[in-house]
Design a protein around this motif. Sequence first.
Motif, PDB file in Angstrom:
ATOM      1  N   TYR A  75      11.479  41.431 -20.822  1.00 40.16           N
ATOM      2  CA  TYR A  75      12.123  40.493 -19.886  1.00 40.16           C
ATOM      3  C   TYR A  75      13.245  39.686 -20.530  1.00 40.16           C
ATOM      4  N   ASP A  76      13.759  40.129 -21.691  1.00 41.65           N
ATOM      5  CA  ASP A  76      14.885  39.439 -22.322  1.00 41.65           C
ATOM      6  C   ASP A  76      16.148  39.660 -21.494  1.00 41.65           C
ATOM      7  N   GLN A  77      17.130  38.798 -21.745  1.00 45.78           N
ATOM      8  CA  GLN A  77      18.405  38.936 -21.048  1.00 45.78           C
ATOM      9  C   GLN A  77      19.174  40.129 -21.587  1.00 45.78           C
ATOM     10  N   GLY A  78      19.730  40.919 -20.710  1.00 42.87           N
ATOM     11  CA  GLY A  78      20.507  42.062 -21.165  1.00 42.87           C
ATOM     12  C   GLY A  78      20.756  43.072 -20.063  1.00 42.87           C
ATOM     13  N   THR A  79      21.163  44.272 -20.484  1.00 40.41           N
ATOM     14  CA  THR A  79      21.549  45.318 -19.540  1.00 40.41           C
ATOM     15  C   THR A  79      20.761  46.594 -19.823  1.00 40.41           C
ATOM     16  N   TYR A  80      20.369  47.269 -18.763  1.00 41.11           N
ATOM     17  CA  TYR A  80      19.675  48.551 -18.878  1.00 41.11           C
ATOM     18  C   TYR A  80      20.673  49.660 -18.558  1.00 41.11           C
ATOM     19  N   VAL A  81      20.909  50.524 -19.551  1.00 40.89           N
ATOM     20  CA  VAL A  81      21.903  51.589 -19.368  1.00 40.89           C
ATOM     21  C   VAL A  81      21.208  52.945 -19.288  1.00 40.89           C
ATOM     22  N   CYS A  82      21.907  53.930 -18.772  1.00 46.82           N
ATOM     23  CA  CYS A  82      21.369  55.295 -18.677  1.00 46.82           C
ATOM     24  C   CYS A  82      21.127  55.843 -20.085  1.00 46.82           C
ATOM     25  N   ALA A  83      19.940  56.362 -20.338  1.00 50.89           N
ATOM     26  CA  ALA A  83      19.599  56.891 -21.666  1.00 50.89           C
ATOM     27  C   ALA A  83      20.400  58.148 -21.991  1.00 50.89           C
ATOM     28  N   ALA A  84      20.963  58.793 -20.977  1.00 53.77           N
ATOM     29  CA  ALA A  84      21.707  60.030 -21.214  1.00 53.77           C
ATOM     30  C   ALA A  84      23.200  59.793 -21.403  1.00 53.77           C
ATOM     31  N   CYS A  85      23.794  58.851 -20.633  1.00 47.64           N
ATOM     32  CA  CYS A  85      25.259  58.699 -20.686  1.00 47.64           C
ATOM     33  C   CYS A  85      25.724  57.263 -20.906  1.00 47.64           C
ATOM     34  N   ASP A  86      24.786  56.319 -21.078  1.00 51.85           N
ATOM     35  CA  ASP A  86      25.104  54.914 -21.390  1.00 51.85           C
ATOM     36  C   ASP A  86      25.758  54.129 -20.255  1.00 51.85           C
ATOM     37  N   LEU A  87      25.766  54.643 -19.050  1.00 56.60           N
ATOM     38  CA  LEU A  87      26.328  53.881 -17.930  1.00 56.60           C
ATOM     39  C   LEU A  87      25.403  52.698 -17.621  1.00 56.60           C
ATOM     40  N   PRO A  88      25.934  51.445 -17.560  1.00 55.85           N
ATOM     41  CA  PRO A  88      25.100  50.300 -17.190  1.00 55.85           C
ATOM     42  C   PRO A  88      24.545  50.468 -15.770  1.00 55.85           C
ATOM     43  N   LEU A  89      23.209  50.361 -15.615  1.00 58.45           N
ATOM     44  CA  LEU A  89      22.565  50.632 -14.318  1.00 58.45           C
ATOM     45  C   LEU A  89      21.950  49.392 -13.684  1.00 58.45           C
TER      46      LEU A  89
END
Length: 164
Positions: A75-89
Motif C-alpha cells: 500500500y505504499d505510494q507509487g505506480t503499478y506498471v505492466c510487467a511485460a512492457c512497463d506501461l503505467p496501469l
Amino acid sequence: MKKRQLLQSSAAIVGVACLSPYLLKKATVMTTSKSEFEINKTEEEWRKELTPEQFQVLRKHGTERAHTSPLDKQYDQGTYVCAACDLPLFTSETKFNSRTGWPSFSDPIENAIGISVDKSLFMTRVEVHCHRCGGHLGHVFNDGPAPTGKRYCMNGVSLKFIGA
Ligand code: FE
C-alpha cells in the motif's frame, strides 16, 4: 461402398466445406485484433523475456493463486506498471483491500487498459489487458468502492510496483 456409407461421407464433406469459410474468417479476425497492439511479439520472444509465471498469466490468460502476490498487501505510494512492457496501469491512490487475495484497484490510468469479453470457465467476465502489449492482467467486476463502483481484480504477477 454401400449407399448409406456414401450418403454419410457426402454429408461430412458438405459439412466441412460449409464450416471452412467460417473457421478461416474467425482466424483472420483474431490475427487482426492482435496486430492492433503497439507492441506485438511472437510467443517465443515473450517466453524468453518473461518468467514462466508471467508468461502463463500475461500471454496464456492464466490466474495466479490467491494470496500469493506480495503486491496484494502493498500500500505504499507509487505506480503499478505492466510487467511485460512497463506501461503505467494503476496508481496507489486507487488501490484498495478487496480481501480477495489479488491486488485490486477502483480505476485504471486513462487509456492504459483494454477490455474484452471472456467466456471461459462457464462464466461471462470482462477481461482486462494492457493497452500497449495486450498482456492479460485480470478481470473487472461491478462490486468495487465509490466513486467508480468497479473492482479491477489483477494478477500481481502481471504488475511491477514502482515506488514514488
Ligand atoms: Fe504491457
